[in-house]
Write an enzyme that holds these catalytic residues in place. Structure first.
Site, PDB file in Angstrom:
ATOM      1  N   GLU A 115      -7.256  27.702  48.558  1.00  0.00           N
ATOM      2  CA  GLU A 115      -6.958  26.375  49.161  1.00  0.00           C
ATOM      3  C   GLU A 115      -5.589  26.407  49.802  1.00  0.00           C
ATOM      4  O   GLU A 115      -4.658  26.290  49.211  1.00  0.00           O
ATOM      5  CB  GLU A 115      -7.196  25.468  48.446  1.00  0.00           C
ATOM      6  N   GLU A 141     -14.001  24.638  47.252  1.00  0.00           N
ATOM      7  CA  GLU A 141     -13.942  23.924  45.856  1.00  0.00           C
ATOM      8  C   GLU A 141     -14.834  22.798  46.194  1.00  0.00           C
ATOM      9  O   GLU A 141     -15.079  22.434  47.385  1.00  0.00           O
ATOM     10  CB  GLU A 141     -12.474  23.532  45.631  1.00  0.00           C
ATOM     11  N   CYS A 148      -2.502  18.408  52.011  1.00  0.00           N
ATOM     12  CA  CYS A 148      -3.011  19.511  52.992  1.00  0.00           C
ATOM     13  C   CYS A 148      -3.791  19.724  54.161  1.00  0.00           C
ATOM     14  O   CYS A 148      -3.803  20.002  55.172  1.00  0.00           O
ATOM     15  CB  CYS A 148      -3.698  20.809  52.007  1.00  0.00           C
ATOM     16  N   ASN A 204       1.428  18.586  44.984  1.00  0.00           N
ATOM     17  CA  ASN A 204       0.984  17.231  45.431  1.00  0.00           C
ATOM     18  C   ASN A 204      -0.193  16.527  44.703  1.00  0.00           C
ATOM     19  O   ASN A 204      -0.046  15.262  44.520  1.00  0.00           O
ATOM     20  CB  ASN A 204       0.624  17.509  46.891  1.00  0.00           C
TER      21      ASN A 204
END
Ligand code: NDP
Length: 487
Positions: free
Chosen positions: A249, A461, A283, A152
């Protein structure tokens, strides 16, 4: 083919092809046209990439941190200079509107390289006084890190992994999603042009099995994955088996809670951004929008009116703000959930199926869709759809909505809209999510750590937090006196 790269992989500072690997095809989702054909990595490719990374990492770790930082900042400038070209490539590979890729993909990747470039020279240890003797800590790299990306945000994900890894003195072998293989190669080119030594950032193409072979490779010290929860579980098992460090993630089904005192226009804007940006393929999206009963009708009225203004069409047209979904399998999945929502008895407020764009009959377009009167037990409210499907649920009690918002195995993100500052903080304190917003949604500046609670991930992150996941502390005791022994 209009986006064919020089070769499939980027190893040891140069493009490289592999013979005998499976074919990997990149498709422009607006037309179904093949824009590039690549070859998946063979064992020989993987060995070459890991050997190059191992050798490059030694050179890179010995490079002064300030110089490492300069290289990352120069790469950031190069991405910015090529932003339009990179954005067009990302639009062709993903189908996301150019209106978005111009500001959110290579541009945010550049921000990330710059941020970690600036941090590189500041990574210090501590001095620990032991009364005469002392100890100190050094922050050292892990070695060769494996990065595995989702489709994505291809170049952004590559930067979110490469920038902190490289700032800490690691090398990386990055495997993009098979669906979007192209832009990571451009990042590799930019890093080489910026002065990165050969082998420090490598790209190998492939499918899930390529990712698995990289993780289990003896030279790999760590893996960072962006992907779905089932893949995260497989990657964690494999990393555990080989005792590799791991950052995950993963997906989400995040709540956005709109209280009765919220600014309705702003809350509607946030719900639109949280569900329809990138055609809903994000997400952290707030796909469960809990709206207080007192403002439900006003909220839904404005949401419907404003969703009617969405401009679907050719994603290369900068006036378009909703592009196609990334692939046919993703289209089938999203359409099945649109159908399911109606079968489960939710009220269809708008959308609900495929969208047709006259000039692009083969595009994977769907209508931005809103379901109201959604119940917590419906599958559309429990499962990650990863498309433009918003579920609106009613509530009238703070404790109740918090229990419902937290009633999921996911915990990636959450948002709250209210003008009551105490309620905003009280609610945020009780939300089980790693990334939260008050009176906005889905803003992820590089300075802010990003990651999930519960099954949405492990580690963080971005921000200073990412440094912890790409470095290890060495503690050194320094004896200033003699050494006593029992005999
Ligand atoms: P997948 O989980 O299908 O794939 C992610 C990556 O893992 C791909 O490169 C894939 O390769 C690779 N892979 C698949 N199986 C394995 C394996 N056994 N070992 C190692 N690597 C493997 O995710 P999608 O690409 O479909 O992306 C969508 C998902 O990503 C959503 O669930 C979304 O929520 C999540 N996501 C999470 C983000 C976050 O930061 N939390 C951000 C963006 C997305 P291949 O593509 O070849 O199958």
């Amino acid at each position: 083919m209009r986006a064919q790269p020089t070769a499939s992989h980027y190893i040891n500072g140069a493009y490289e092809d592999s013979t005998g690997g499976a074919e990997l095809v990149s498709i422009y989702p607006a037309t179904g046209e093949t824009i590039a054909k690549l070859t998946a990595a063979t064992d020989t490719t993987i060995e070459a990439a890991m050997a190059a990374a191992e050798a490059g990492q030694k050179v890179w770790a010995a490079t002064p941190a300030a110089e490492r930082g300069r290289v990352l900042r120069k790469a950031a400038d190069l991405l910015r200079n090529k932003n339009r070209e990179l954005s067009v490539l990302e639009t062709l590979d993903t189908g996301k509107p150019l209106q978005e890729t111009l500001v959110a993909d290579a541009a945010s990747g550049a921000d990330c390289l710059e941020y970690f470039g600036n941090l590189a020279g500041t990574l210090t240890g501590e001095h620990i006084d032991l009364g005469g003797s002392f100890a100190f800590t050094k922050r050292e790299p892990l070695g060769v890190c494996v990065g595995i990306g989702a489709w994505n945000y291809p170049i952004q994900i590559a930067c979110w992994k490469a920038a902190p890894a490289l700032a800490c003195g690691n090398a990386m072998v990055f495997k993009p999603s098979e669906v979007t293989p192209l832009s990571a190669l451009k990042l590799a080119e930019a890093l080489t042009e910026a002065g990165l030594p050969a082998g420090v950032f490598n790209v190998v193409q492939g499918f899930g099995d390529t990712g698995a072979r990289l993780i289990s490779h003896p030279k790999a010290a760590k893996v960072s994955l962006t992907g779905s929860v089932p893949t995260g579980s497989r990657v964690a098992s494999l990393a555990g088996e080989h005792l590799k460090k791991v950052t995950l993630e993963l997906g989400g089904k995040s709540p956005l809670i709109v209280f009765e005192d919220a600014d309705i226009e702003n809350a509607v804007s946030a719900a639109i951004n949280a569900n329809f940006y990138s055609s809903g393929q994000i997400c952290s999206n707030g796909t469960r929008v809990f709206v207080h009963k007192k403002i439900k009708d006003a909220f839904l009225k404005r949401l419907k009116e404003r969703t009617a203004n969405a401009v679907l069409g050719d994603p290369l047209d900068e006036a378009v703000n909703i592009g196609p979904l990334v692939s046919r399998p993703q289209l089938d999945k999203v359409l099945s959930y649109m159908e399911l929502g109606q079968q489960e008895g939710a009220t269809l407020v708008c959308g609900g199926g495929m969208a047709s764009v006259d000039s692009l009959p083969d595009g994977t377009f769907v209508q931005p869709t809103v379901f109201a009167d959604v119940r917590d037990d419906m599958r559309i409210a429990r499962e990650e759809i990863f498309g433009p499907v918003m579920c609106v649920l009613d509530f009238d009690d703070e404790d109740d909505v918090l229990a419902r918002a937290n009633g999921t195995d996911f915990g990636l993100a959450a948002g709250v809209f209210t003008k009551d500052i105490q309620r905003a903080h009280r609610v945020i304190d009780r939300l089980e999510a790693g990334t939260c917003w008050i009176n906005t949604y889905n803003l992820t500046p590089i300075e802010m750590p990003f990651g999930g609670y519960k099954k949405s991930g492990i580690g963080r992150e971005n921000g200073h937090a990412a440094i912890e996941h790409y470095s290890q502390l060495k503690s050194v005791y320094v004896e200033m006196g003699g050494v006593e022994a029992a005999f």
